[in-house]
Each structure stands twice: as structure tokens, then as C-alpha cells.
Design a protein around this motif. Structure first.
Motif, PDB file in Angstrom:
ATOM      1  N   GLU A 150       0.708  -1.205  -0.134  1.00  0.00           N
ATOM      2  CA  GLU A 150       0.193  -0.222  -0.052  1.00  0.00           C
ATOM      3  C   GLU A 150       0.798   1.202  -0.150  1.00  0.00           C
ATOM      4  N   ILE A 151       1.934   1.323   0.513  1.00  0.00           N
ATOM      5  CA  ILE A 151       2.807   2.437   0.802  1.00  0.00           C
ATOM      6  C   ILE A 151       3.592   2.616  -0.751  1.00  0.00           C
ATOM      7  N   SER A 152       3.801   1.681  -1.247  1.00  0.00           N
ATOM      8  CA  SER A 152       4.491   1.581  -2.686  1.00  0.00           C
ATOM      9  C   SER A 152       3.655   2.129  -3.663  1.00  0.00           C
ATOM     10  N   ALA A 153       2.175   1.838  -3.450  1.00  0.00           N
ATOM     11  CA  ALA A 153       0.907   2.267  -4.351  1.00  0.00           C
ATOM     12  C   ALA A 153       0.820   3.793  -4.286  1.00  0.00           C
ATOM     13  N   VAL A 154       0.762   4.371  -2.936  1.00  0.00           N
ATOM     14  CA  VAL A 154       0.752   5.519  -2.688  1.00  0.00           C
ATOM     15  C   VAL A 154       1.956   6.603  -3.082  1.00  0.00           C
ATOM     16  N   LEU A 155       3.042   5.868  -2.847  1.00  0.00           N
ATOM     17  CA  LEU A 155       4.356   6.597  -3.324  1.00  0.00           C
ATOM     18  C   LEU A 155       4.533   6.767  -4.954  1.00  0.00           C
ATOM     19  N   LYS A 156       3.898   5.689  -5.602  1.00  0.00           N
ATOM     20  CA  LYS A 156       3.948   5.819  -7.183  1.00  0.00           C
ATOM     21  C   LYS A 156       2.696   6.776  -7.463  1.00  0.00           C
ATOM     22  N   GLU A 157       1.857   7.388  -6.870  1.00  0.00           N
ATOM     23  CA  GLU A 157       0.636   8.227  -7.198  1.00  0.00           C
ATOM     24  C   GLU A 157       1.390   9.454  -6.942  1.00  0.00           C
ATOM     25  N   PRO A 159       3.057  13.038  -6.219  1.00  0.00           N
ATOM     26  CA  PRO A 159       4.109  13.896  -7.101  1.00  0.00           C
ATOM     27  C   PRO A 159       5.431  13.764  -6.705  1.00  0.00           C
ATOM     28  N   ASN A 160       6.462  13.915  -7.824  1.00  0.00           N
ATOM     29  CA  ASN A 160       7.758  13.516  -7.459  1.00  0.00           C
ATOM     30  C   ASN A 160       8.254  14.599  -6.402  1.00  0.00           C
ATOM     31  N   ASN A 161       7.783  15.925  -6.510  1.00  0.00           N
ATOM     32  CA  ASN A 161       8.336  16.847  -5.391  1.00  0.00           C
ATOM     33  C   ASN A 161       7.955  16.699  -4.018  1.00  0.00           C
ATOM     34  N   CYS A 162       6.873  15.688  -3.986  1.00  0.00           N
ATOM     35  CA  CYS A 162       6.492  15.345  -2.548  1.00  0.00           C
ATOM     36  C   CYS A 162       7.297  14.281  -1.828  1.00  0.00           C
ATOM     37  N   LEU A 163       8.246  13.520  -2.620  1.00  0.00           N
ATOM     38  CA  LEU A 163       8.891  12.612  -2.024  1.00  0.00           C
ATOM     39  C   LEU A 163      10.218  13.219  -1.497  1.00  0.00           C
ATOM     40  N   LEU A 164      10.559  14.420  -1.524  1.00  0.00           N
ATOM     41  CA  LEU A 164      11.881  15.257  -1.051  1.00  0.00           C
ATOM     42  C   LEU A 164      11.823  15.447   0.231  1.00  0.00           C
TER      43      LEU A 164
END
Length: 164
Positions: A150-157, A159-164
Motif C-alpha cells: 500500500e505504501i508503494s502504491a501511494v508513493l507511485k501516485e 507527485p515527484n516533488n512530494c518525495l523530497l
């Protein structure tokens, strides 16, 4: 043991494990209260940790260590340790603690008999409960796996700038 806890004891165990399993393709996971100190000591003395042996600090002990040790040596963060907490011996000592008041006034032979009976009972209880413990651990592992998916699915959806 005549001198209390010393690094020579776990080093001896590691060397014996290395001798015994040297020719086999086995990865050994070694959990020790001060694995971080042992690891550093073995590298400083030039011995190093043998190939195929990983070391960790038990899950509840690690929180008494520095943050760097918690990150590098926690059973929760190292591959191959799974959900093992490494506190099996602590549970045994906790079980035996209740016998200390009774046994201190006994003769050595009576103390040995009582502690032997207590340990046999403890072993029977652990082996009887083994299937229940395995089912509980399997359920935890399945929940852990679902959470990771579930965490992987959320991270795929995200936006890229959210992961920083």
C-alpha cells in the motif's frame, strides 16, 4: 563465566560458528545486546566480521543506544532479521526471576532440581505454544507485506516533488 560479560565470549561464539559453517552457504544472524560495540572492536583489532554473519542489537535494547546504533544495528532495519526481536533470553531470565527468593535458602542440589524442573516446564510450554506463535508471526508478516504494498502504491501516485 567467571568474570562477567566480556567481548571475548561473543567473539569465541562467532569464531566457533565460523568454523562450524565455513563450508556451508549459510547466513547467520547474531543478536547481541552490544553488537555495535563488538562490531567496532572486531574491526579495530583487525579481526573483522566473518563472511555470512550479520549482527544486530535486540529490538528493545537498541533504544538504549545512540541514534546511530539504532539505525545501523536494529533488527527492524537490517535485512534477514524479519520481525525477530532477539529478546528470547530476556524472557527466560524474566521467567526464572520469580524463583530467586525461594532458591536462595536451598541447598545447591535442591536449587538445581527446582531450576531444572522450572526450565523443563518452560521448554514444554514454549514447544506447546509454538504453532500458535508461528501463526501469529505469519499473520504479522502478511500485514507487514500488505502495508508495504500500500505504501508503494501511494508513493507511485504521489507527485515527484512530494518525495523530497
Amino acid at each position: 563465566m567467571t568474570h562477567g560479560e566480556r567481548l571475548a565470549y561473543p567473539k569465541f561464539i562467532i569464531r566457533e560458528l565460523e568454523k562450524r559453517y565455513k563450508d556451508k552457504n549459510i547466513n547467520l544472524h547474531f543478536i547481541y545486546d552490544i553488537a555495535c560495540v563488538l562490531f567496532t572492536h572486531m574491526h579495530k583489532t583487525g579481526e573483522g566480521i566473518p563472511q555470512g554473519i550479520s549482527m544486530a542489537v535486540p529490538a528493545f535494547h537498541v533504544y538504549g543506544h545512540k541514534l546511530q546504533c539504532q539505525i545501523m544495528y536494529s533488527t527492524r532495519r537490517l535485512p534477514g532479521f524479519g520481525l525477530t526481536d532477539g529478546e528470547g533470553m530476556e524472557r527466560l531470565w524474566s521467567f526464572l526471576r520469580r524463583f530467586s527468593r525461594v532458591t536462595k535458602v536451598m541447598t545447591p542440589s535442591h536449587r538445581l532440581d527446582l531450576l531444572t524442573d522450572a526450565l523443563l516446564y518452560y521448554g514444554r510450554r514454549k514447544s506447546t505454544d509454538l504453532e500458535v506463535q508461528l501463526i501469529q508471526r505469519w499473520d504479522k508478516a502478511e500485514v507487514w507485506s500488505l502495508a508495504e504494498e500500500e505504501i508503494s502504491a501511494v508513493l507511485k501516485e504521489a507527485p515527484n516533488n512530494c518525495l523530497l
